[in-house]
Write an enzyme that holds these catalytic residues in place. Sequence first.
Site, short mmCIF file in Angstrom:
data_model
loop_
_atom_site.label_atom_id
_atom_site.label_comp_id
_atom_site.label_asym_id
_atom_site.label_seq_id
_atom_site.Cartn_x
_atom_site.Cartn_y
_atom_site.Cartn_z
N ASN A 172 0.86 -1.19 0.00
CA ASN A 172 0.00 0.00 0.00
C ASN A 172 0.89 1.24 0.00
OD1 ASN A 172 -1.76 2.09 0.52
ND2 ASN A 172 -2.32 1.40 2.59
N TRP A 173 0.95 1.90 -1.14
CA TRP A 173 1.89 3.02 -1.27
C TRP A 173 1.35 4.30 -0.63
CZ3 TRP A 173 3.32 2.20 -7.19
CH2 TRP A 173 4.00 0.98 -7.31
N LYS A 174 0.11 4.30 -0.22
CA LYS A 174 -0.51 5.48 0.40
C LYS A 174 -0.27 6.71 -0.48
CE LYS A 174 -0.05 3.16 4.79
NZ LYS A 174 0.05 3.23 6.24
N HIS B 179 -9.41 1.16 5.36
CA HIS B 179 -8.05 1.27 5.89
C HIS B 179 -8.06 2.18 7.13
CE1 HIS B 179 -3.89 2.50 6.36
NE2 HIS B 179 -3.61 1.33 5.82
N GLU C 190 -6.35 4.61 8.01
CA GLU C 190 -6.30 6.07 7.80
C GLU C 190 -7.63 6.61 7.28
OE1 GLU C 190 -2.73 5.47 5.60
OE2 GLU C 190 -1.90 4.83 7.52
N GLU D 262 -4.90 -4.82 10.78
CA GLU D 262 -3.86 -3.81 10.92
C GLU D 262 -4.09 -3.03 12.20
OE1 GLU D 262 -2.02 -2.67 6.92
OE2 GLU D 262 -3.85 -1.52 7.05
N GLY E 223 2.95 2.39 10.75
CA GLY E 223 3.88 3.50 10.58
C GLY E 223 4.66 3.85 11.85
N SER F 231 3.91 -2.05 10.24
CA SER F 231 5.36 -2.11 10.42
C SER F 231 5.99 -3.43 10.01
CB SER F 231 5.73 -1.74 11.87
OG SER F 231 5.32 -0.42 12.16
N GLY G 104 3.06 -0.99 4.26
CA GLY G 104 3.10 0.43 3.90
C GLY G 104 4.52 0.86 3.60
N GLY G 105 5.19 1.43 4.58
CA GLY G 105 6.52 2.01 4.40
C GLY G 105 7.51 1.14 3.64
P1 13P Z 1 3.32 0.48 7.62
O1 13P Z 1 3.83 -0.81 7.00
O2 13P Z 1 4.04 1.68 7.12
O3 13P Z 1 3.27 0.37 9.10
O4 13P Z 1 1.81 0.65 7.10
C1 13P Z 1 0.94 -0.41 7.21
C2 13P Z 1 -0.30 -0.10 6.46
O5 13P Z 1 -1.08 0.75 6.84
C3 13P Z 1 -0.55 -0.86 5.22
O6 13P Z 1 -1.84 -0.64 4.75
#
Ligand code: 13P
Length: 253
Positions: free
Chosen positions: A11-13, A97, A99, A170, A176, A216, A237-238
């Site tokens: 997920n590149w956000k 998600h 966020e 999640e 994050g 993470s 994510g990251g």
């Molecule tokens: P991180 O891997 O950056 O913690 O993000 C997880 C995430 O929200 C994937 O959708």
Amino acid sequence: MSARKPFVAGNWKMNLERKTALGLALSVRDSVGRRDDIDVAVFPPYVYLDEISRALAGSLVKSGGQNCCDETSGAFTGEISPAMLVDVGATYVLIGHSERRHVYGEGDELVGRKVKLALEHGLSPILCVGETLEQRQAKRTEQVVGEQIARGLAGVDGRALQARVTVAYEPVWAIGTGLNATPAQAGEVHAYLRGVLAGLYNEAAAERARILYGGSVKPDNVRALMAVPGVDGVLVGGASLKPESFLPLLDYR
Ligand code: 13P
């Protein structure tokens, strides 16, 4: 061995630029090659989805939207419909998600409508659930994720669940933060969620549904998390933003 195929999703956000996004997609494509022992998908920002889906066409790497609207078309400024995602080549869509829920205030009812509409348009939704740190400390994790999953799947039949729905656990406190859930913590919640699915549908449907872990995930913790019996993949994510941290996740064994 589980019949559930492992699934690694990035997920590149709201990150990357057009060029770096395309370059990343191409390195994922080349690294996956004809490997079919694992499902891999990337979730670029909407505006890059068309170009990236074209670049991935014919490969085993799929693409998806990070969100979608709960309406089909009309006066919904700034929104993107499930049909539009399909039109530009998306296979998947993330729904609910953390966020979206916590920054943009999306509730379970809206999330449930999006899941339903996404399925109607042929997308495979990834329904995201997870508790906040406060909720975990108050020992409300099971109640929170149980409600999120039941409400998010309201109106989804067992066949659609098995064929097209993925669940992602999640924990909000792990996203994050660099603080991943331990394999034991993930295992507990995954087992609980599978039990909820068995109650909502039946054992067979619950056994076939994939439940991913997100929060993470990095090359140095992916193996331990993926070794947990109920963890069927990871939503990243990251670490999904660079080939050097994403590609090693595909070799988690
Ligand atoms: P991180 O891997 O950056 O913690 O993000 C997880 C995430 O929200 C994937 O959708």
